[in-house]
Write a protein that holds these residues in place. Structure first.
Motif, mmCIF file in Angstrom:
data_model
loop_
_atom_site.group_PDB
_atom_site.id
_atom_site.type_symbol
_atom_site.label_atom_id
_atom_site.label_comp_id
_atom_site.label_asym_id
_atom_site.label_seq_id
_atom_site.Cartn_x
_atom_site.Cartn_y
_atom_site.Cartn_z
ATOM 1 N N GLU A 306 -38.439 -43.488 -18.315
ATOM 2 C CA GLU A 306 -39.070 -44.743 -18.746
ATOM 3 C C GLU A 306 -39.196 -44.793 -20.268
ATOM 4 O OE1 GLU A 306 -42.766 -45.379 -16.797
ATOM 5 O OE2 GLU A 306 -41.905 -45.392 -14.775
ATOM 6 N N SER A 307 -39.576 -43.686 -20.871
ATOM 7 C CA SER A 307 -39.696 -43.623 -22.323
ATOM 8 C C SER A 307 -38.334 -43.798 -23.002
ATOM 9 C CB SER A 307 -40.311 -42.290 -22.737
ATOM 10 O OG SER A 307 -40.385 -42.173 -24.129
ATOM 11 N N ALA A 308 -37.319 -43.144 -22.437
ATOM 12 C CA ALA A 308 -35.974 -43.254 -23.012
ATOM 13 C C ALA A 308 -35.439 -44.672 -22.895
ATOM 14 C CB ALA A 308 -35.029 -42.269 -22.317
ATOM 15 N N VAL A 309 -35.720 -45.336 -21.758
ATOM 16 C CA VAL A 309 -35.249 -46.725 -21.574
ATOM 17 C C VAL A 309 -35.893 -47.659 -22.597
ATOM 18 C CG1 VAL A 309 -35.349 -48.705 -20.015
ATOM 19 C CG2 VAL A 309 -34.628 -46.480 -19.145
ATOM 20 N N LEU A 310 -37.191 -47.481 -22.815
ATOM 21 C CA LEU A 310 -37.867 -48.288 -23.839
ATOM 22 C C LEU A 310 -37.211 -48.092 -25.207
ATOM 23 C CD1 LEU A 310 -41.670 -47.808 -23.017
ATOM 24 C CD2 LEU A 310 -40.374 -49.935 -22.881
ATOM 25 N N SER A 311 -36.963 -46.836 -25.565
ATOM 26 C CA SER A 311 -36.379 -46.536 -26.864
ATOM 27 C C SER A 311 -34.943 -47.032 -26.978
ATOM 28 C CB SER A 311 -36.429 -45.022 -27.104
ATOM 29 O OG SER A 311 -36.030 -44.711 -28.410
ATOM 30 N N LEU A 312 -34.173 -46.873 -25.889
ATOM 31 C CA LEU A 312 -32.793 -47.365 -25.897
ATOM 32 C C LEU A 312 -32.740 -48.885 -26.045
ATOM 33 C CD1 LEU A 312 -31.044 -45.171 -23.176
ATOM 34 C CD2 LEU A 312 -30.441 -45.298 -25.599
ATOM 35 N N PHE A 313 -33.662 -49.572 -25.407
ATOM 36 C CA PHE A 313 -33.721 -51.028 -25.535
ATOM 37 C C PHE A 313 -33.980 -51.415 -27.000
ATOM 38 C CE2 PHE A 313 -36.061 -55.107 -25.263
ATOM 39 C CZ PHE A 313 -35.052 -55.875 -24.685
ATOM 40 N N GLY A 314 -34.924 -50.700 -27.633
ATOM 41 C CA GLY A 314 -35.170 -50.937 -29.058
ATOM 42 C C GLY A 314 -33.958 -50.602 -29.899
ATOM 43 N N GLY A 315 -33.233 -49.545 -29.517
ATOM 44 C CA GLY A 315 -32.023 -49.181 -30.247
ATOM 45 C C GLY A 315 -30.941 -50.233 -30.158
ATOM 46 N N LEU A 316 -30.744 -50.788 -28.951
ATOM 47 C CA LEU A 316 -29.740 -51.850 -28.782
ATOM 48 C C LEU A 316 -30.105 -53.087 -29.598
ATOM 49 C CD1 LEU A 316 -29.051 -51.518 -24.951
ATOM 50 C CD2 LEU A 316 -27.483 -50.944 -26.811
ATOM 51 N N LEU A 317 -31.386 -53.460 -29.571
ATOM 52 C CA LEU A 317 -31.835 -54.576 -30.405
ATOM 53 C C LEU A 317 -31.614 -54.266 -31.884
ATOM 54 C CD1 LEU A 317 -35.209 -55.721 -28.783
ATOM 55 C CD2 LEU A 317 -33.028 -56.953 -28.790
ATOM 56 N N GLY A 318 -31.872 -53.012 -32.276
ATOM 57 C CA GLY A 318 -31.664 -52.614 -33.669
ATOM 58 C C GLY A 318 -30.221 -52.714 -34.095
ATOM 59 N N VAL A 319 -29.297 -52.326 -33.198
ATOM 60 C CA VAL A 319 -27.871 -52.439 -33.509
ATOM 61 C C VAL A 319 -27.487 -53.894 -33.752
ATOM 62 C CG1 VAL A 319 -25.548 -52.191 -32.555
ATOM 63 C CG2 VAL A 319 -27.195 -50.313 -32.343
ATOM 64 N N VAL A 320 -27.970 -54.789 -32.877
ATOM 65 C CA VAL A 320 -27.675 -56.219 -33.039
ATOM 66 C C VAL A 320 -28.240 -56.728 -34.372
ATOM 67 C CG1 VAL A 320 -28.087 -58.521 -32.113
ATOM 68 C CG2 VAL A 320 -27.574 -56.629 -30.561
ATOM 69 N N CYS A 321 -29.492 -56.352 -34.676
ATOM 70 C CA CYS A 321 -30.110 -56.773 -35.940
ATOM 71 C C CYS A 321 -29.375 -56.174 -37.137
ATOM 72 C CB CYS A 321 -31.573 -56.354 -35.980
ATOM 73 S SG CYS A 321 -32.628 -57.212 -34.796
#
Length: 384
Positions: A306-321
Motif C-alpha cells: 500500500e505504501s509503495a502504491v501511494l509512492s508510485l502514484f506520486g512518482g507517475l504524477l511527478g514524471v508527467v509534471c
C-alpha cells in the motif's frame, strides 16, 4: 503523494532541460568542428592583481607570422584562420543597416560550414591585393537590395565602395544570426579600416583523430618561442569547452537532486504518517485477518505494498509534471532566445525516477508495516 510528485517532477524537469542544453550546444558546436577546434587569443590589456584590474605595462598580439609558425609546428593542423571584427554602418543608395564586419582568409566559410547562396567567397588574390570586395549575409542582402540582384553591386562601407561578390545562406549559431555579417579580406580590414597588422583571434582546425591537448601544447611552445609573454596567451580547446558544459549540466543535476531529496524526504515522512494512522484505524481489521490465519508476513506485505502504491502514484504524477516542466521550459527558451532548443528525456531517467519513488514508499512503509504485523490478534480485536 504531493511531496513525491514535486520531487520526481523537479528531477525529471531539470534533468531534461540540462540534457537538452547539452545536446543543443554539442550539436551546434559540431558544426564548427567541435572538439577539433582550438582558439588562440592574445592577452588582454588588463590583468587582475590584488583583487583589482591593473593595466598591463606590455602588449602582445597575433600576426601572420604566428599563424605560419603555428601551422608549421604540427602536422595535425588542417588550417588556421585569423579573425578581425569591426562594427560599422553599411549603405546602398538610400538603404542602410548596422553590420558586423569580419576580416578573414579564403576557406573560412568551409570550416565554419557556412554555405554560399550565390556568387563566390574570398580568394587569395583578394587578400594579396587588399581588394575592396565583400561577401554579405542574407539579412544584409534583404535589407539593402530587397528583390534586386546583389552580386556585382557596390556598397559603401566606412566611406569606401566595396563590390559584393557573394551572398551567404541563412545561418544561426548559439542564438546569433549570422545574416547581419559582412566578410572581407583580413588584409583589407587591416590596411583600410583598422590600420594595424594584428588579429583578434585565430581559429586552429585539426585533422580528424588529432590529439587536441598535444597540439595545444605545441601551440603554447610556439607562442613562448616568439613572444616574451607567450605563457599569457589564451588557448582554449573544443574539448575543454565541452568538458565545462558537462560540469554545468552536472551542477544542474545536483541542484535538482537536492530539491528532489528534500521533497522526497517530506513525501516519504508524509506517507509513513498516513500509514501509521491507517494502522491505528484498521487495528480490528488486522486482528480479524490474524484470527482467520493471516501470518505476520502477510500483514507486513499488505502495508508495504500500500505504501509503495501511494509512492508510485506520486512518482507517475511527478514524471508527467516533469515532462510538462521540461517541454514548457524549452518552448519558452526557444521563444525568447530565437534559437532552437528542446528538452531531452530518456526512458532510463523516467524508469529510474519511478523505481526511486517506489523505493521511497517501501523504505518509509516498513515501520508502519512492522508495527501492524506485530499486533497481537486478541488485543487487536478488543481495540475500539
Amino acid at each position: 503523494i504531493l511531496g513525491i510528485t514535486i520531487g520526481i517532477g523537479s528531477v525529471v524537469g531539470v534533468v531534461s532541460i540540462g540534457e537538452g542544453l547539452r545536446y543543443s550546444v554539442v550539436s551546434q558546436f559540431a558544426q564548427v568542428s567541435g572538439a577539433n577546434l582550438i582558439l588562440v587569443q592574445p592577452p588582454g590589456p588588463w590583468a587582475i592583481k590584488g583583487g583589482r584590474r591593473v593595466r598591463r605595462a606590455w602588449r602582445e598580439t597575433l600576426t601572420v607570422g604566428d599563424i605560419e609558425a603555428i601551422t608549421a609546428g604540427s602536422d595535425e593542423i588542417d588550417a588556421a584562420f585569423p579573425l578581425v571584427s569591426w562594427n560599422a554602418q553599411v549603405h546602398y543608395q538610400k538603404a542602410s543597416t548596422t553590420v558586423e564586419i569580419l576580416g578573414t582568409l579564403p576557406g573560412y566559410h568551409r570550416v565554419m560550414d557556412w554555405a554560399l547562396s550565390k556568387g563566390r567567397f574570398l580568394s587569395n588574390r583578394d587578400v594579396r591585393e587588399w581588394r575592396r570586395v565583400c561577401v554579405i549575409g542574407n539579412k544584409v542582402d534583404e535589407e539593402l537590395f530587397g528583390e534586386q540582384e546583389a552580386i556585382g553591386r557596390e556598397i559603401k562601407l566606412n566611406g569606401e565602395r566595396y563590390t559584393v561578390i557573394g551572398v551567404m545562406k541563412p545561418r544561426t549559431l548559439f542564438g546569433e544570426d549570422w545574416g547581419k555579417q559582412i566578410v572581407i579580406p583580413v588584409s583589407t580590414i587591416q590596411k583600410r579600416i583598422t590600420g594595424n597588422d594584428h588579429y583578434d583571434v585565430v581559429f586552429v582546425y585539426l585533422n580528424n583523430g588529432a590529439e587536441v591537448h598535444r597540439v595545444a601544447q605545441d601551440i603554447r611552445i610556439v607562442l613562448e618561442r616568439f613572444h616574451r609573454h607567450g605563457d599569457e596567451f589564451l588557448i582554449v580547446t573544443g574539448e575543454s569547452i565541452l568538458e565545462n558544459l558537462e560540469r554545468i549540466v552536472l551542477v544542474l543535476k545536483l541542484v535538482a537532486g537536492g530539491v528532489a531529496g528534500i521533497s522526497l524526504l517530506v513525501g516519504g515522512i508524509g506517507i509513513m504518517n498516513v500509514m501509521l494512522v491507517s494502522v491505528t484505524e484498521r487495528t480490528r481489521e488486522i486482528g480479524i485477518r490474524k484470527a482467520l490465519g493471516a501470518k505476520r508476513r502477510h500483514i507486513l506485505l499488505q502495508f508495504i505494498v500500500e505504501s509503495a502504491v501511494l509512492s508510485l502514484f506520486g512518482g507517475l504524477l511527478g514524471v508527467v509534471c516533469g515532462l510538462g516542466l521540461g517541454f514548457g521550459s524549452s518552448a519558452t527558451i526557444a521563444h525568447f532566445s530565437k534559437a532552437s532548443f528542446s528538452s531531452v528525456v530518456s526512458l532510463s531517467s523516467i524508469g529510474l525516477a519511478i523505481l526511486f519513488s517506489g523505493g521511497i514508499g517501501v523504505f518509509f512503509g516498513v515501520y508502519p508495516a512492522a508495527r501492524a504485523s506485530s499486533l497481537h490478534p486478541v488485543e487487536a480485536l478488543r481495540y475500539d
